[in-house]
Enzyme design. Structure first.
Site, PDB file in Angstrom:
ATOM      1  N   ASN A  84      23.744  50.410  -6.798  1.00 22.10           N
ATOM      2  CA  ASN A  84      23.915  50.763  -5.391  1.00 22.10           C
ATOM      3  C   ASN A  84      25.392  50.555  -5.090  1.00 22.10           C
ATOM      4  OD1 ASN A  84      23.985  50.876  -2.617  1.00 22.10           O
ATOM      5  ND2 ASN A  84      22.333  49.401  -2.300  1.00 22.10           N
ATOM      6  N   HIS A  88      18.102  54.592   5.480  1.00 21.56           N
ATOM      7  CA  HIS A  88      17.284  53.426   5.106  1.00 21.56           C
ATOM      8  C   HIS A  88      15.942  53.852   4.511  1.00 21.56           C
ATOM      9  CE1 HIS A  88      19.664  50.858   8.162  1.00 21.56           C
ATOM     10  NE2 HIS A  88      20.056  50.546   6.945  1.00 21.56           N
ATOM     11  N   ARG A 134      28.549  48.605  13.803  1.00 25.93           N
ATOM     12  CA  ARG A 134      28.424  50.001  14.239  1.00 25.93           C
ATOM     13  C   ARG A 134      27.827  50.069  15.641  1.00 25.93           C
ATOM     14  NH1 ARG A 134      25.148  52.078   9.176  1.00 25.93           N
ATOM     15  NH2 ARG A 134      25.789  50.248   7.997  1.00 25.93           N
ATOM     16  N   ARG A 146      23.436  35.143  12.407  1.00 25.74           N
ATOM     17  CA  ARG A 146      23.360  33.669  12.346  1.00 25.74           C
ATOM     18  C   ARG A 146      24.467  33.035  13.172  1.00 25.74           C
ATOM     19  NH1 ARG A 146      22.507  33.805   6.009  1.00 25.74           N
ATOM     20  NH2 ARG A 146      23.933  35.481   6.489  1.00 25.74           N
ATOM     21  N   GLY A 206      15.389  40.935  10.535  1.00 26.25           N
ATOM     22  CA  GLY A 206      13.947  41.084  10.748  1.00 26.25           C
ATOM     23  C   GLY A 206      13.126  40.090   9.943  1.00 26.25           C
TER      24      GLY A 206
END
Ligand code: ADP
Length: 396
Positions: free
Chosen positions: A9, A178, A238, A282, A327
């Protein structure tokens, strides 16, 4: 002999990789090269997630080809006898044509290069990764796995912008991204909760990049991302959905050119832009400044809005799945998103949410809310095994 599937990737300055056994789904090694083109680093983990000491004394991370060569050298040390039978690549854009992942040949590579204009920030790097792998493994089959393919099932109304028709024909469409993550969640939901998987599912992939997908019976019906990976939800850096009039304003009134606007919308907006502090959830959760709180408020509000839109595209909702770094881990964001959604049959069980349980809704809720860790690499490995090695090897 250690026959394996390598997944790659390739981002602009990073290379994520995994090595899976060619039979079964066993993860042997996963890794990440950071800062390609700079003073790169390589981090490797074994299949259980334990850090492996990387031998980087002869490390060369000058470009993708050099980085891959370095990685291979290290992989051969940690996996003696490694035999890469096939390589699977994440490719951001499959354009309007690719509805499924595909074995790469010269003609397909040329078509993918033509899609670079649709995803100039990502596609060229994906192709650089493919070229590097072709040079390193001339005999191995190579498979392209597209982020857009999963969404090619969208009906016309979710595939089009209200521009003159010629733009649609030229490829200006709502592709959605995605897709590898959504493909994984669809397969996992079918395995864990087949009845839910057949129903109306909204998946919220909330990471540094974030989007949502409406699925019916495991097929994508709508997505919050559109032509580019900028649309929909606000993300780490973004902007998410933006009135195109803002772009015109920036050009005309502020004299910004395409490069400056691209830099603003991709790299300096979203959570980072609103908080003035960080793109990292975080950090924002811990900060407690008014700006950090407002950035989280906006993130949550836009997820709630899009949840309504995705449910409308499905004519209702049976389950909601959270995945991605935020998530899967942020109890706060999940709780806040679900807070004002009782009208949609959503009701969290606070203890389950706090425990990061698989099902975090209460037993009485009409809509089931789940947390499913996503696994894009496994989707690439599975597709590569199926397309390059044939289904006979899929039996463990
Ligand atoms: P990418 O899109 O780059 O793959 P990830 O899916 O890894 O990103 O998600 C990164 C995001 O997940 C960051 O904003 C990070 O702060 C957030 N995240 C990870 N762990 C937690 C946690 N325990 N609580 C809140 N946010 C978290």
């Amino acid at each position: 002999m250690n026959e394996a599937i390598l997944t790659l990737n390739a981002g602009s300055s990073s290379l994520k990789l995994s090595v899976h056994a060619a039979t079964g789904e066993r993860l042997l090694v996963s890794g990440l090269v950071d800062s390609i083109g700079g003073d790169g680093t390589l981090r490797l983990k074994d299949g259980d997630g334990a850090e492996l000491a990387a031998q980087t004394s002869v490390a060369d991370f000058r470009d993708h080809q050099a980085a891959l060569a370095t990685v291979l050298g290290v992989l051969r040390e940690v996996l003696p006898g490694l035999d890469v039978a096939a390589v699977g690549h994440r490719v951001v854009h499959g354009g309007p044509d690719f509805k499924a992942h595909a074995v790469l040949d010269t003609a397909i590579l040329e078509r993918l290069a033509a899609f670079s204009s649709l995803a100039p920030l990502h596609q060229p790097h994906n192709l650089a990764g493919i070229r590097a792998a072709l040079a390193a493994f001339p005999a191995a089959a190579q498979v392209a796995c597209f982020d857009t393919a999963f969404h090619r099932t969208h009906p016309f109304v979710n595939d089009v912008f209200a521009l003159p028709r010629a733009y649609y024909d030229k490829g200006v469409r709502r592709y959605g991204f995605h897709g590898l993550s959504y493909e994984y969640i669809a397969s996992e939901l079918a395995r864990r909760a087949p009845l839910l998987a057949e129903g109306r599912v909204v998946v919220a992939h909330l990471g540094n990049g974030a989007s949502m997908c409406a699925m019916q019976d495991g097929r994508s019906v709508a997505s919050t991302m559109g032509f580019s990976a900028l649309d929909g939800l606000p993300m780490g850096t973004r902007c998410g959905q933006l009135d195109p009039g803002v772009v015109l304003h920036l050009m005309v009134e502020e004299g910004m050119d395409a490069k400056a606007i691209s830099d603003l919308l991709y790299k300096r907006s979203g959570l980072l832009g609103l908080s003035g502090l960080s793109n990292d959830m975080r950090t924002l959760e811990a900060a407690g400044t008014p700006e950090a709180d407002e950035a989280i408020d906006y993130f949550v509000f836009r997820i709630q809005r899009e949840l309504g839109a995705m449910a409308a595209a499905l004519g209702g909702i049976d389950s909601l799945v959270f995945c991605g770094g935020i998530g899967e881990n942020s109890r706060l964001v999940r709780a806040r998103v679900c807070e004002r959604m009782a009208w949609m049959g959503i009701e969290l069980d606070p203890a389950r949410n706090a425990a990061n349980a698989e099902v975090i809704s209460s037993d009485l809720a009409r809509t089931t809310v789940l947390v499913i860790p996503t696994n894009e690499e496994l989707v690439i490995a599975r597709a590569t095994r199926r397309l390059a090695l044939g289904s006979t090897r899929s039996a463990a």
